[in-house]
Design an enzyme around this catalytic site. Structure first.
Site, PDB file in Angstrom:
ATOM      1  CB  SER A 177     -12.515  -0.470  13.457  1.00 38.54           C
ATOM      2  OG  SER A 177     -12.673  -0.977  12.178  1.00 38.54           O
ATOM      3  CD  GLN A 189      -0.110  -0.742  -7.922  1.00 35.84           C
ATOM      4  OE1 GLN A 189       0.703  -0.538  -7.022  1.00 35.84           O
ATOM      5  NE2 GLN A 189       0.233  -1.278  -9.067  1.00 35.84           N
ATOM      6  CG  PHE A 190      -5.601  -5.150  -4.806  1.00 35.65           C
ATOM      7  CD1 PHE A 190      -5.525  -5.931  -5.948  1.00 35.65           C
ATOM      8  CD2 PHE A 190      -6.415  -5.567  -3.762  1.00 35.65           C
ATOM      9  CE1 PHE A 190      -6.246  -7.120  -6.051  1.00 35.65           C
ATOM     10  CE2 PHE A 190      -7.143  -6.756  -3.847  1.00 35.65           C
ATOM     11  CZ  PHE A 190      -7.053  -7.532  -5.000  1.00 35.65           C
ATOM     12  CB  THR A 232      -3.170   5.617  -0.188  1.00 34.84           C
ATOM     13  OG1 THR A 232      -3.707   4.287  -0.357  1.00 34.84           O
ATOM     14  CG2 THR A 232      -4.281   6.591   0.029  1.00 34.84           C
ATOM     15  CB  SER A 233       0.525   2.538  -0.909  1.00 36.70           C
ATOM     16  OG  SER A 233      -0.584   1.731  -0.648  1.00 36.70           O
ATOM     17  CB  THR A 239      -0.658   3.652   7.795  1.00 37.05           C
ATOM     18  OG1 THR A 239      -0.855   2.372   7.200  1.00 37.05           O
ATOM     19  CG2 THR A 239       0.489   3.565   8.763  1.00 37.05           C
ATOM     20  CG  ASP A 279      -8.092   3.269   9.212  1.00 36.07           C
ATOM     21  OD1 ASP A 279      -8.634   3.109   8.108  1.00 36.07           O
ATOM     22  OD2 ASP A 279      -7.862   2.334  10.000  1.00 36.07           O
TER      23      ASP A 279
HETATM   24  P1  ADP Z   1      -3.736   1.412   2.379  1.00 36.14           P
HETATM   25  O1  ADP Z   1      -4.261   1.049   3.740  1.00 36.14           O
HETATM   26  O2  ADP Z   1      -4.709   2.194   1.601  1.00 36.14           O
HETATM   27  O3  ADP Z   1      -3.159   0.235   1.657  1.00 36.14           O
HETATM   28  P2  ADP Z   1      -1.328   2.193   3.571  1.00 36.14           P
HETATM   29  O4  ADP Z   1      -1.820   2.060   4.952  1.00 36.14           O
HETATM   30  O5  ADP Z   1      -0.440   1.129   3.032  1.00 36.14           O
HETATM   31  O6  ADP Z   1      -2.552   2.409   2.602  1.00 36.14           O
HETATM   32  O7  ADP Z   1      -0.590   3.572   3.397  1.00 36.14           O
HETATM   33  C1  ADP Z   1      -1.154   4.798   3.702  1.00 36.14           C
HETATM   34  C2  ADP Z   1      -0.022   5.798   3.832  1.00 36.14           C
HETATM   35  O8  ADP Z   1       0.761   5.461   4.967  1.00 36.14           O
HETATM   36  C3  ADP Z   1       0.962   5.812   2.684  1.00 36.14           C
HETATM   37  O9  ADP Z   1       0.555   6.692   1.672  1.00 36.14           O
HETATM   38  C4  ADP Z   1       2.231   6.296   3.367  1.00 36.14           C
HETATM   39  O10 ADP Z   1       2.188   7.698   3.498  1.00 36.14           O
HETATM   40  C5  ADP Z   1       2.131   5.698   4.743  1.00 36.14           C
HETATM   41  N1  ADP Z   1       2.864   4.436   4.889  1.00 36.14           N
HETATM   42  C6  ADP Z   1       2.322   3.202   5.076  1.00 36.14           C
HETATM   43  N2  ADP Z   1       3.276   2.263   5.193  1.00 36.14           N
HETATM   44  C7  ADP Z   1       4.465   2.902   5.087  1.00 36.14           C
HETATM   45  C8  ADP Z   1       5.854   2.493   5.127  1.00 36.14           C
HETATM   46  N3  ADP Z   1       6.212   1.212   5.298  1.00 36.14           N
HETATM   47  N4  ADP Z   1       6.794   3.438   4.967  1.00 36.14           N
HETATM   48  C9  ADP Z   1       6.480   4.723   4.803  1.00 36.14           C
HETATM   49  N5  ADP Z   1       5.205   5.178   4.748  1.00 36.14           N
HETATM   50  C10 ADP Z   1       4.204   4.298   4.892  1.00 36.14           C
HETATM   51  N1  PLP Z   2     -10.111  -1.875  11.435  1.00 36.40           N
HETATM   52  C1  PLP Z   2      -9.633  -2.974  12.046  1.00 36.40           C
HETATM   53  C2  PLP Z   2     -10.424  -3.651  13.129  1.00 36.40           C
HETATM   54  C3  PLP Z   2      -8.416  -3.480  11.647  1.00 36.40           C
HETATM   55  O1  PLP Z   2      -7.947  -4.581  12.248  1.00 36.40           O
HETATM   56  C4  PLP Z   2      -7.687  -2.815  10.623  1.00 36.40           C
HETATM   57  C5  PLP Z   2      -6.421  -3.342  10.179  1.00 36.40           C
HETATM   58  O2  PLP Z   2      -6.016  -4.370  10.602  1.00 36.40           O
HETATM   59  C6  PLP Z   2      -8.196  -1.662  10.038  1.00 36.40           C
HETATM   60  C7  PLP Z   2      -9.426  -1.220  10.479  1.00 36.40           C
HETATM   61  C8  PLP Z   2      -7.521  -0.871   8.931  1.00 36.40           C
HETATM   62  O3  PLP Z   2      -6.164  -0.608   9.049  1.00 36.40           O
HETATM   63  P1  PLP Z   2      -5.341   0.181   7.893  1.00 36.40           P
HETATM   64  O4  PLP Z   2      -5.585   1.648   8.104  1.00 36.40           O
HETATM   65  O5  PLP Z   2      -3.917  -0.199   8.116  1.00 36.40           O
HETATM   66  O6  PLP Z   2      -5.854  -0.257   6.539  1.00 36.40           O
END
Ligand code: ADP
Ligand code: PLP
Ligand code: ZN
Length: 322
Positions: free
Chosen positions: A12, A162-163, A197-198, A244, A246
């Site tokens: 995106s 995880q999901f 990743t989480s 995060t 990405d």
């Molecule tokens: P996904 O998009 O795959 O669910 P996240 O975006 O939740 O993954 O997390 C990716 C990485 O970003 C995590 O492994 C961690 O390093 C960091 N991260 C995301 N959210 C937090 C947070 N609230 N506190 C600390 N680190 C975070």
């Molecule tokens: N692309 C778009 C347009 C988004 O709005 C989002 C999250 O809202 C993402 C990608 C992916 O974001 P994330 O890296 O937090 O999973």
């Protein structure tokens, strides 16, 4: 002239803020990569959620923009192909909301692998996430079989949460032992490197830690495989960030490239850089919010300000070998 390392990143684009290619391109460039970006959408801002309150969820109130159609993706790729400029070292993909777009992407990755069998495909299989323990998909369900049967088998490195790991393998994952088993199932589907990743289960139910698990299979010169499994524990910051996943996938690609023989260090650098960037993001957001709760625009990743941490992350999070 240094040999170039070129990434094709199909993600995106947002005008304001950081998700997708906006999250991935800058860190990759800072870390020495040439980045060719195809924007799968162009939106004014992200569509994600940054807060969950009693009466609903909070993100940007509005968004506008365009979605790239699968035929348009094909056309862009054809343009590159006609000029014979499709030799890539890495392909990076993230959020996709459309089945035919995802299928087109599979065709492109197959074609890139035909041209360069060594191209490494880094895939974040974005399907959904858990909110307060409850999983929900944020892409159409029809994408799951495409990811499971076509995309993941082509991928070399995957970064499910995880999901997503549960959805892809059809297993539930409540303990670290189950997570390690699920990672084996994911390896058997194709990828030699898997990062969850989480996850919120381990250890000892401490809710202020995020756990990242990594698993890599390396083929040794004598033809046998060696396996490596690691765990990283990340102090959870009290905010929901967007973009995060990405950013993490991009930095992981970069550090695995720079440390091909040290998976542990590569993961430590990627995770530590995340931590530096998110700490800065949160403290800037809190300062802007003047003591109140930061608003969604204030929580956009502080990317440019974090350039030095991205370039040379001080390792503050060490991995444990399992
Ligand atoms: P996904 O998009 O795959 O669910 P996240 O975006 O939740 O993954 O997390 C990716 C990485 O970003 C995590 O492994 C961690 O390093 C960091 N991260 C995301 N959210 C937090 C947070 N609230 N506190 C600390 N680190 C975070
Ligand atoms: N692309 C778009 C347009 C988004 O709005 C989002 C999250 O809202 C993402 C990608 C992916 O974001 P994330 O890296 O937090 O999973
Ligand atoms: Zn994700």
């Amino acid at each position: 002239c240094e040999p170039e390392c070129r990434v094709l990143s199909i993600q995106s684009h947002v005008v304001r803020g950081y998700v997708g290619n906006k999250s991935a391109a800058f860190p990759l460039q800072v870390l020495g990569f040439e980045v060719d970006t195809i924007n799968s959408v162009q939106f004014s801002n992200h569509t994600g959620i940054h807060d969950c309150i009693k009466d609903g969820t909070v993100g940007y109130a509005h968004w506008r923009g365009q979605v790239l159609k699968s035929d348009e993706l094909k056309e862009l790729y054809q343009g590159l192909r006609l000029n014979d400029i499709t030799r890539y070292d890495y392909v990076l993909t993230g959020y996709t909301a459309d089945k035919s777009f995802l299928e087109q992407l599979v065709g492109i990755v197959k074609d890139l692998k035909k041209q360069n069998p060594k191209v490494i495909y880094v895939c974040d299989p974005v399907l959904g996430d858990k909110w307060n323990g409850e999983g929900s998909m944020y892409v159409p369900e029809e994408l799951l079989p495409v990811y499971r049967d076509q995309v993941v088998p082509l991928a070399d490195i995957i970064t499910p949460n995880q999901f997503e790991a549960e959805l892809l393998t059809g297993r539930t994952l409540n303990t670290e032992k189950e997570a390690l088993e699920v990672m084996e199932v994911l390896h058997a589907m194709g990828p030699h490197t898997v990062l969850i990743t989480s996850s919120d289960f381990i250890p000892s139910c401490e809710n202020d830690l995020l756990v990242v698990l990594g698993s890599r299979i390396t083929c040794k010169p004598d033809g046998t495989n060696s396996k490596e499994k690691i765990r990283l524990e990340i102090p959870k910051l009290d905010a929901v960030f967007v973009g995060t996943g990405d950013l993490f996938a991009a930095m992981l690609l970069a550090w695995i490239h720079h440390h091909p023989d040290n998976f542990k260090l590569a993961c430590e650098k990627a995770v530590s850089a995340m931590s530096h960037v998110l700490k800065r993001t949160l403290s800037c957001a809190q300062a802007q919010a003047g003591g109140g709760k930061p608003r969604v625009a204030e929580l956009e990743i502080r990317m440019v300000q974090s350039k030095r941490d991205i370039e040379n992350p001080k390792v503050l999070i060490q991995a444990t070998t399992l």
